[in-house]
Design a protein around this motif. Structure first.
Motif, PDB file in Angstrom:
ATOM      1  N   ARG A 293       0.840  -1.200   0.000  1.00 31.82           N
ATOM      2  CA  ARG A 293       0.000   0.000   0.000  1.00 31.82           C
ATOM      3  C   ARG A 293       0.875   1.250   0.000  1.00 31.82           C
ATOM      4  NH1 ARG A 293       1.121  -1.482   4.939  1.00 31.82           N
ATOM      5  NH2 ARG A 293       1.291  -0.026   6.649  1.00 31.82           N
ATOM      6  N   THR A 294       0.273   2.363  -0.393  1.00 34.98           N
ATOM      7  CA  THR A 294       0.932   3.655  -0.285  1.00 34.98           C
ATOM      8  C   THR A 294      -0.151   4.731  -0.316  1.00 34.98           C
ATOM      9  OG1 THR A 294       2.828   4.955  -1.051  1.00 34.98           O
ATOM     10  CG2 THR A 294       1.305   4.185  -2.744  1.00 34.98           C
ATOM     11  N   GLY A 295       0.278   5.970  -0.211  1.00 36.64           N
ATOM     12  CA  GLY A 295      -0.623   7.105  -0.323  1.00 36.64           C
ATOM     13  C   GLY A 295      -0.010   8.158  -1.227  1.00 36.64           C
ATOM     14  N   THR A 296      -0.856   8.898  -1.925  1.00 37.98           N
ATOM     15  CA  THR A 296      -0.393  10.020  -2.744  1.00 37.98           C
ATOM     16  C   THR A 296      -1.189  11.263  -2.387  1.00 37.98           C
ATOM     17  OG1 THR A 296      -1.928   9.467  -4.552  1.00 37.98           O
ATOM     18  CG2 THR A 296       0.305   8.549  -4.695  1.00 37.98           C
TER      19      THR A 296
ATOM     20  N   ASN B 274      -5.412  15.892  -3.943  1.00 38.56           N
ATOM     21  CA  ASN B 274      -6.186  14.690  -3.614  1.00 38.56           C
ATOM     22  C   ASN B 274      -5.305  13.791  -2.762  1.00 38.56           C
ATOM     23  OD1 ASN B 274      -8.773  13.751  -5.608  1.00 38.56           O
ATOM     24  ND2 ASN B 274      -7.607  15.528  -6.269  1.00 38.56           N
ATOM     25  N   ASN B 275      -5.748  13.443  -1.579  1.00 35.61           N
ATOM     26  CA  ASN B 275      -5.052  12.432  -0.790  1.00 35.61           C
ATOM     27  C   ASN B 275      -5.698  11.097  -1.133  1.00 35.61           C
ATOM     28  OD1 ASN B 275      -3.400  14.342   0.507  1.00 35.61           O
ATOM     29  ND2 ASN B 275      -5.038  14.783   1.960  1.00 35.61           N
ATOM     30  N   VAL B 276      -4.905  10.213  -1.717  1.00 35.60           N
ATOM     31  CA  VAL B 276      -5.430   8.941  -2.217  1.00 35.60           C
ATOM     32  C   VAL B 276      -4.700   7.785  -1.543  1.00 35.60           C
ATOM     33  CG1 VAL B 276      -5.815   7.516  -4.274  1.00 35.60           C
ATOM     34  CG2 VAL B 276      -5.940  10.016  -4.440  1.00 35.60           C
ATOM     35  N   SER B 277      -5.448   6.817  -1.063  1.00 37.50           N
ATOM     36  CA  SER B 277      -4.885   5.572  -0.543  1.00 37.50           C
ATOM     37  C   SER B 277      -4.911   4.547  -1.669  1.00 37.50           C
ATOM     38  CB  SER B 277      -5.724   5.044   0.624  1.00 37.50           C
ATOM     39  OG  SER B 277      -5.597   5.882   1.736  1.00 37.50           O
ATOM     40  N   TRP B 278      -3.783   3.867  -1.864  1.00 38.81           N
ATOM     41  CA  TRP B 278      -3.630   2.852  -2.911  1.00 38.81           C
ATOM     42  C   TRP B 278      -3.327   1.518  -2.248  1.00 38.81           C
ATOM     43  CZ3 TRP B 278      -4.110   4.337  -8.062  1.00 38.81           C
ATOM     44  CH2 TRP B 278      -4.054   5.718  -8.320  1.00 38.81           C
TER      45      TRP B 278
ATOM     46  N   ASP C 219      -0.629  14.107  -4.735  1.00 36.54           N
ATOM     47  CA  ASP C 219      -0.496  14.922  -5.941  1.00 36.54           C
ATOM     48  C   ASP C 219      -0.430  13.990  -7.156  1.00 36.54           C
ATOM     49  OD1 ASP C 219       2.098  13.866  -5.953  1.00 36.54           O
ATOM     50  OD2 ASP C 219       2.972  15.662  -5.066  1.00 36.54           O
ATOM     51  N   ALA C 220       0.022  14.504  -8.290  1.00 35.71           N
ATOM     52  CA  ALA C 220       0.056  13.730  -9.529  1.00 35.71           C
ATOM     53  C   ALA C 220       1.421  13.092  -9.791  1.00 35.71           C
ATOM     54  CB  ALA C 220      -0.355  14.623 -10.700  1.00 35.71           C
ATOM     55  N   THR C 221       2.200  12.887  -8.737  1.00 31.55           N
ATOM     56  CA  THR C 221       3.508  12.255  -8.887  1.00 31.55           C
ATOM     57  C   THR C 221       3.352  10.738  -8.839  1.00 31.55           C
ATOM     58  OG1 THR C 221       4.568  14.126  -7.774  1.00 31.55           O
ATOM     59  CG2 THR C 221       5.819  12.072  -7.897  1.00 31.55           C
ATOM     60  N   PRO C 222       3.851  10.004  -9.861  1.00 32.60           N
ATOM     61  CA  PRO C 222       3.803   8.538  -9.792  1.00 32.60           C
ATOM     62  C   PRO C 222       4.548   8.049  -8.549  1.00 32.60           C
ATOM     63  CG  PRO C 222       4.378   9.262 -12.010  1.00 32.60           C
ATOM     64  CD  PRO C 222       4.441  10.470 -11.125  1.00 32.60           C
ATOM     65  N   THR C 223       3.896   7.194  -7.769  1.00 33.52           N
ATOM     66  CA  THR C 223       4.434   6.734  -6.493  1.00 33.52           C
ATOM     67  C   THR C 223       4.369   5.214  -6.433  1.00 33.52           C
ATOM     68  OG1 THR C 223       3.672   8.782  -5.459  1.00 33.52           O
ATOM     69  CG2 THR C 223       4.166   6.953  -3.982  1.00 33.52           C
ATOM     70  N   VAL C 224       5.424   4.598  -5.920  1.00 31.69           N
ATOM     71  CA  VAL C 224       5.484   3.140  -5.844  1.00 31.69           C
ATOM     72  C   VAL C 224       4.450   2.619  -4.847  1.00 31.69           C
ATOM     73  CG1 VAL C 224       6.924   1.150  -5.262  1.00 31.69           C
ATOM     74  CG2 VAL C 224       7.931   3.110  -6.460  1.00 31.69           C
ATOM     75  N   ILE C 225       3.586   1.736  -5.349  1.00 26.69           N
ATOM     76  CA  ILE C 225       2.640   1.037  -4.472  1.00 26.69           C
ATOM     77  C   ILE C 225       3.253  -0.283  -4.025  1.00 26.69           C
ATOM     78  CG2 ILE C 225       0.321   0.073  -4.233  1.00 26.69           C
ATOM     79  CD1 ILE C 225      -0.439   1.731  -6.760  1.00 26.69           C
ATOM     80  N   ALA C 226       3.871  -1.001  -4.969  1.00 26.99           N
ATOM     81  CA  ALA C 226       4.459  -2.308  -4.672  1.00 26.99           C
ATOM     82  C   ALA C 226       5.692  -2.517  -5.539  1.00 26.99           C
ATOM     83  CB  ALA C 226       3.446  -3.416  -4.933  1.00 26.99           C
ATOM     84  N   THR C 227       6.659  -3.264  -5.015  1.00 27.78           N
ATOM     85  CA  THR C 227       7.858  -3.638  -5.759  1.00 27.78           C
ATOM     86  C   THR C 227       7.954  -5.157  -5.758  1.00 27.78           C
ATOM     87  OG1 THR C 227       8.986  -1.602  -5.115  1.00 27.78           O
ATOM     88  CG2 THR C 227      10.369  -3.417  -5.901  1.00 27.78           C
ATOM     89  N   ILE C 228       8.071  -5.723  -6.955  1.00 36.87           N
ATOM     90  CA  ILE C 228       8.119  -7.177  -7.102  1.00 36.87           C
ATOM     91  C   ILE C 228       9.469  -7.568  -7.691  1.00 36.87           C
ATOM     92  CG2 ILE C 228       7.082  -9.146  -8.295  1.00 36.87           C
ATOM     93  CD1 ILE C 228       4.422  -7.463  -8.184  1.00 36.87           C
ATOM     94  N   THR C 229      10.163  -8.468  -7.022  1.00 39.77           N
ATOM     95  CA  THR C 229      11.464  -8.945  -7.485  1.00 39.77           C
ATOM     96  C   THR C 229      11.266 -10.025  -8.536  1.00 39.77           C
ATOM     97  OG1 THR C 229      12.492  -8.434  -5.366  1.00 39.77           O
ATOM     98  CG2 THR C 229      13.636 -10.025  -6.785  1.00 39.77           C
ATOM     99  N   ILE C 230      12.012  -9.910  -9.641  1.00 42.58           N
ATOM    100  CA  ILE C 230      12.018 -10.930 -10.682  1.00 42.58           C
ATOM    101  C   ILE C 230      13.261 -11.784 -10.434  1.00 42.58           C
ATOM    102  CG2 ILE C 230      11.908 -11.385 -13.158  1.00 42.58           C
ATOM    103  CD1 ILE C 230       9.596  -9.569 -12.021  1.00 42.58           C
ATOM    104  N   PRO C 231      13.100 -13.010  -9.905  1.00 39.01           N
ATOM    105  CA  PRO C 231      14.270 -13.835  -9.580  1.00 39.01           C
ATOM    106  C   PRO C 231      15.051 -14.237 -10.832  1.00 39.01           C
ATOM    107  CG  PRO C 231      12.287 -14.657  -8.496  1.00 39.01           C
ATOM    108  CD  PRO C 231      11.854 -13.639  -9.506  1.00 39.01           C
ATOM    109  N   ALA C 232      16.347 -14.526 -10.646  1.00 36.42           N
ATOM    110  CA  ALA C 232      17.178 -15.012 -11.749  1.00 36.42           C
ATOM    111  C   ALA C 232      16.620 -16.329 -12.263  1.00 36.42           C
ATOM    112  CB  ALA C 232      18.614 -15.191 -11.268  1.00 36.42           C
ATOM    113  N   THR C 233      16.836 -16.602 -13.527  1.00 39.27           N
ATOM    114  CA  THR C 233      16.397 -17.824 -14.219  1.00 39.27           C
ATOM    115  C   THR C 233      14.915 -18.128 -13.989  1.00 39.27           C
ATOM    116  OG1 THR C 233      17.045 -19.343 -12.439  1.00 39.27           O
ATOM    117  CG2 THR C 233      18.727 -18.828 -14.114  1.00 39.27           C
TER     118      THR C 233
END
Length: 163
Positions: free
Chosen positions: A50-53, A148-152, A55-69
């Motif tokens: 989760r995150t909050g914004t 706008n205060n937005v919860s994601w 304004d209109a700035t792109p903000t990271v909600i989630a980060t997903i790791t792509i494992p090797a192979t």
């Protein structure tokens, strides 16, 4: 009712699982389903973040790791709700569906084909969800609107296929 929390790497075999399953850390795996079949065991993982914004700035909600192979299919669902602010309307909201496949090439998250991001519904057309690959991860970003205060909230199901 009673809330049960599974901690760590508990193994359940031939058991009936009842909800809710809780994690104490946003961004961590909430649930892993694995079929032990020998070789590459089929598995899917559920992660939430989760995150909050404000304004209109792109903000990271989630980060997903792509494992090797690994080839990693991602199906993510993102909900958004305006919680306050000088612009917008009370109870503005949105829901997005994300489908994408990535692979890890020499430590770099590389898309296979193209992503599909569908706005199922949104109160404000300026709101958006996008993807940003960086190093061996892919970020799911939410963009709100000025004043706008937005919860994601993001719930993603991961479908890895590894060697």
């Amino acid at each position: 009712g009673t809330v049960s929390t599974l901690a760590g790497a508990e193994t359940l075999e031939n058991k009936t699982l009842t909800s809710p399953i809780a994690s104490n850390t946003a961004g961590s795996t909430v649930l892993t389903l694995t079929s032990v079949a020998g070789g590459t065991d089929p598995e899917s993982k559920w992660v939430q973040d989760r995150t909050g914004t404000s304004d209109a700035t792109p903000t990271v909600i989630a980060t997903i790791t792509i494992p090797a192979t690994t080839t990693l299919g991602i199906k993510a669902y993102v909900s958004a709700r305006r919680t306050s602010g000088a612009a917008g309307t009370d109870e503005d909201g949105a829901f997005y569906e994300v489908s994408v496949v990535y692979k890890n090439v020499a430590g770099t998250a590389t898309i296979i084909g193209s992503s599909t991001i569908t706005a199922i519904g949104e109160s404000q057309a300026a709101w958006n969800v996008t993807l940003n690959p960086t190093s061996n991860t892919v970020q799911i970003l939410g963009t709100g609107a000025a004043n706008n205060n937005v919860s994601w909230i993001c719930t993603a199901q991961l479908f890895p296929c590894s060697t």
